[in-house]
Design a protein around this motif. Structure first.
Motif, PDB file in Angstrom:
ATOM      1  N   ASP A 191       0.821  -1.215   0.000  1.00 41.78           N
ATOM      2  CA  ASP A 191       0.000   0.000   0.000  1.00 41.78           C
ATOM      3  C   ASP A 191       0.857   1.268   0.000  1.00 41.78           C
ATOM      4  O   ASP A 191       0.338   2.365  -0.250  1.00 41.78           O
ATOM      5  CB  ASP A 191      -0.941   0.014   1.206  1.00 41.78           C
ATOM      6  N   LEU A 221       0.514   4.353  -6.909  1.00 36.68           N
ATOM      7  CA  LEU A 221      -0.215   3.758  -8.023  1.00 36.68           C
ATOM      8  C   LEU A 221       0.118   4.504  -9.304  1.00 36.68           C
ATOM      9  O   LEU A 221       0.178   5.730  -9.336  1.00 36.68           O
ATOM     10  CB  LEU A 221      -1.717   3.823  -7.754  1.00 36.68           C
ATOM     11  N   SER A 245      -0.264   0.232 -13.954  1.00 35.97           N
ATOM     12  CA  SER A 245      -0.498  -0.829 -12.973  1.00 35.97           C
ATOM     13  C   SER A 245      -1.982  -1.071 -12.706  1.00 35.97           C
ATOM     14  O   SER A 245      -2.337  -2.006 -11.996  1.00 35.97           O
ATOM     15  CB  SER A 245       0.209  -0.507 -11.648  1.00 35.97           C
ATOM     16  N   LEU A 246      -2.857  -0.244 -13.269  1.00 35.47           N
ATOM     17  CA  LEU A 246      -4.292  -0.417 -13.060  1.00 35.47           C
ATOM     18  C   LEU A 246      -4.798  -1.665 -13.770  1.00 35.47           C
ATOM     19  O   LEU A 246      -4.439  -1.931 -14.917  1.00 35.47           O
ATOM     20  CB  LEU A 246      -5.059   0.800 -13.576  1.00 35.47           C
ATOM     21  N   THR A 247      -5.628  -2.428 -13.091  1.00 36.17           N
ATOM     22  CA  THR A 247      -6.210  -3.644 -13.653  1.00 36.17           C
ATOM     23  C   THR A 247      -7.690  -3.698 -13.300  1.00 36.17           C
ATOM     24  O   THR A 247      -8.211  -2.849 -12.570  1.00 36.17           O
ATOM     25  CB  THR A 247      -5.526  -4.904 -13.079  1.00 36.17           C
ATOM     26  N   HIS A 298      -8.686  -3.597  -9.490  1.00 33.66           N
ATOM     27  CA  HIS A 298      -8.598  -2.405  -8.646  1.00 33.66           C
ATOM     28  C   HIS A 298      -9.977  -1.862  -8.282  1.00 33.66           C
ATOM     29  O   HIS A 298     -10.831  -1.660  -9.151  1.00 33.66           O
ATOM     30  CB  HIS A 298      -7.791  -1.309  -9.351  1.00 33.66           C
ATOM     31  N   SER A 299     -10.169  -1.615  -6.983  1.00 30.42           N
ATOM     32  CA  SER A 299     -11.340  -0.897  -6.492  1.00 30.42           C
ATOM     33  C   SER A 299     -10.992   0.585  -6.389  1.00 30.42           C
ATOM     34  O   SER A 299      -9.823   0.956  -6.285  1.00 30.42           O
ATOM     35  CB  SER A 299     -11.748  -1.414  -5.107  1.00 30.42           C
ATOM     36  N   ARG A 300     -12.008   1.426  -6.416  1.00 29.48           N
ATOM     37  CA  ARG A 300     -11.757   2.867  -6.262  1.00 29.48           C
ATOM     38  C   ARG A 300     -11.326   3.201  -4.837  1.00 29.48           C
ATOM     39  O   ARG A 300     -10.648   4.184  -4.600  1.00 29.48           O
ATOM     40  CB  ARG A 300     -12.995   3.665  -6.654  1.00 29.48           C
ATOM     41  N   SER A 345      -2.679  -5.316  -3.337  1.00 31.05           N
ATOM     42  CA  SER A 345      -2.795  -4.246  -2.351  1.00 31.05           C
ATOM     43  C   SER A 345      -4.202  -4.246  -1.773  1.00 31.05           C
ATOM     44  O   SER A 345      -5.030  -5.098  -2.111  1.00 31.05           O
ATOM     45  CB  SER A 345      -2.503  -2.895  -3.017  1.00 31.05           C
ATOM     46  N   LEU A 395      -6.443  -2.371  -2.591  1.00 27.26           N
ATOM     47  CA  LEU A 395      -7.376  -2.072  -3.677  1.00 27.26           C
ATOM     48  C   LEU A 395      -7.647  -3.282  -4.559  1.00 27.26           C
ATOM     49  O   LEU A 395      -8.638  -3.305  -5.289  1.00 27.26           O
ATOM     50  CB  LEU A 395      -6.840  -0.925  -4.532  1.00 27.26           C
ATOM     51  N   THR A 396      -6.774  -4.277  -4.528  1.00 27.73           N
ATOM     52  CA  THR A 396      -6.917  -5.429  -5.425  1.00 27.73           C
ATOM     53  C   THR A 396      -7.152  -6.742  -4.695  1.00 27.73           C
ATOM     54  O   THR A 396      -7.606  -7.717  -5.300  1.00 27.73           O
ATOM     55  CB  THR A 396      -5.659  -5.593  -6.297  1.00 27.73           C
ATOM     56  N   PHE A 427      -9.834   7.533 -11.242  1.00 28.23           N
ATOM     57  CA  PHE A 427      -9.487   7.076  -9.893  1.00 28.23           C
ATOM     58  C   PHE A 427      -8.961   8.232  -9.059  1.00 28.23           C
ATOM     59  O   PHE A 427      -9.333   8.385  -7.883  1.00 28.23           O
ATOM     60  CB  PHE A 427      -8.462   5.962  -9.986  1.00 28.23           C
TER      61      PHE A 427
END
Length: 259
Positions: free
Chosen positions: A37, A41, A45-47, A50-52, A97, A99-100, A252
């Motif tokens: 964390d 970001l 690296s966004l997939t 990923h959550s907001r 992380s 987020l994921t 994001f």
């Protein structure tokens, strides 16, 4: 904590209580998330994972929910760690992380149950338990399979090593395995299919799981995970962020107040 005060666990991972196994996995993943964390970001690296924002439910609560409502087998829980190692070795930009993690976990359990178990739930059940729409879980499954190159199975020996190391590195040290089996002592007879390559010897800590992606000097010939030899994998080449990733990253930033 003295050995006499610790809770004794079965030698084989198949026989340990699922809730204890969930606790062990959550303990390791909490340490992993605390590390990851801190990584800034970036668009590339966004997939889909990923959550907001980070879900309010903890990793342990999420795993306990999965255990309770899907009756997932121990092997399917443990192999999540193997999937993390495999994917992080193949895709250096991917990070497990806060987020994921949750989307990764429910997708991992859904796919591993289909690959390893005789009985599994329907996707609508996994989606409901995971708190995501079924259509989203279907997309996550396809993305997961691409990222791991459809390699959903491993050996019992590998899973046993993960189990032993989870107990050995537990942050509170309250568990102990008497007569723990390792890959050198476990019989190779198994109901699980085998991969052609043997795993490398594990390190003494699980904190290395999924952290190789943050090393800017990462190279495909480095042994940077605890149980896999990255020379047997084919890392994906690094690509600049796509238009979709840049747009998602901008959205994001705006939603999280980073912009």
């Amino acid at each position: 904590m003295e050995p006499s005060d610790r809770v004794q666990l079965p030698a084989g991972f198949e026989n340990v209580d699922k809730n204890i196994l969930a606790e062990l996995i959550a303990d390791m993943m909490d340490r992993l998330l605390a590390h990851n964390d801190q990584i800034p970001l970036s668009p590339e690296s966004l997939t889909r994972f990923h959550s907001r924002s980070a879900p309010s439910i903890s990793v342990l609560q999420y795993l306990e929910r999965i255990v309770k409502f899907t009756n997932v087998e121990n092997a399917c829980l443990l192999i999540t760690l193997h999937y993390i190692d495999q994917i992080c070795a193949r895709i250096p930009t991917f990070t497990v992380s806060s987020l994921t993690c949750h989307r990764f976990l429910i997708t991992s359990v859904a796919l591993s149950s289909k690959a390893l178990s005789d009985i599994m739930c329907q996707n609508k059940t996994y989606a409901k338990v995971g708190g995501i729409p079924m259509e989203e879980l279907n997309m996550l499954e396809r993305e997961f399979l691409r990222m791991i190159d459809w390699r959903l199975i491993t050996t019992r020996e590998v899973l046993q090593e993960y189990y032993v190391n989870l107990v050995r590195t537990h942050s509170k040290g309250k568990y102990i395995i008497v007569g723990a089996q390792s890959s050198s002592s476990v019989s190779s007879d198994s109901d699980m299919d085998y991969e052609s390559s043997r795993p490398a010897s594990p390190s003494s800590s699980l904190t290395a799981v999924g952290t190789n992606v943050h090393n800017q000097d990462w190279a495909p010939h480095e042994l940077s995970s605890i149980l896999i030899n990255t020379t047997t994998l084919s890392p994906e080449p690094l690509h600049p962020p796509t238009v979709e990733q840049n747009m998602a990253f901008q959205a994001f930033q705006q939603s999280s107040g980073m912009g």
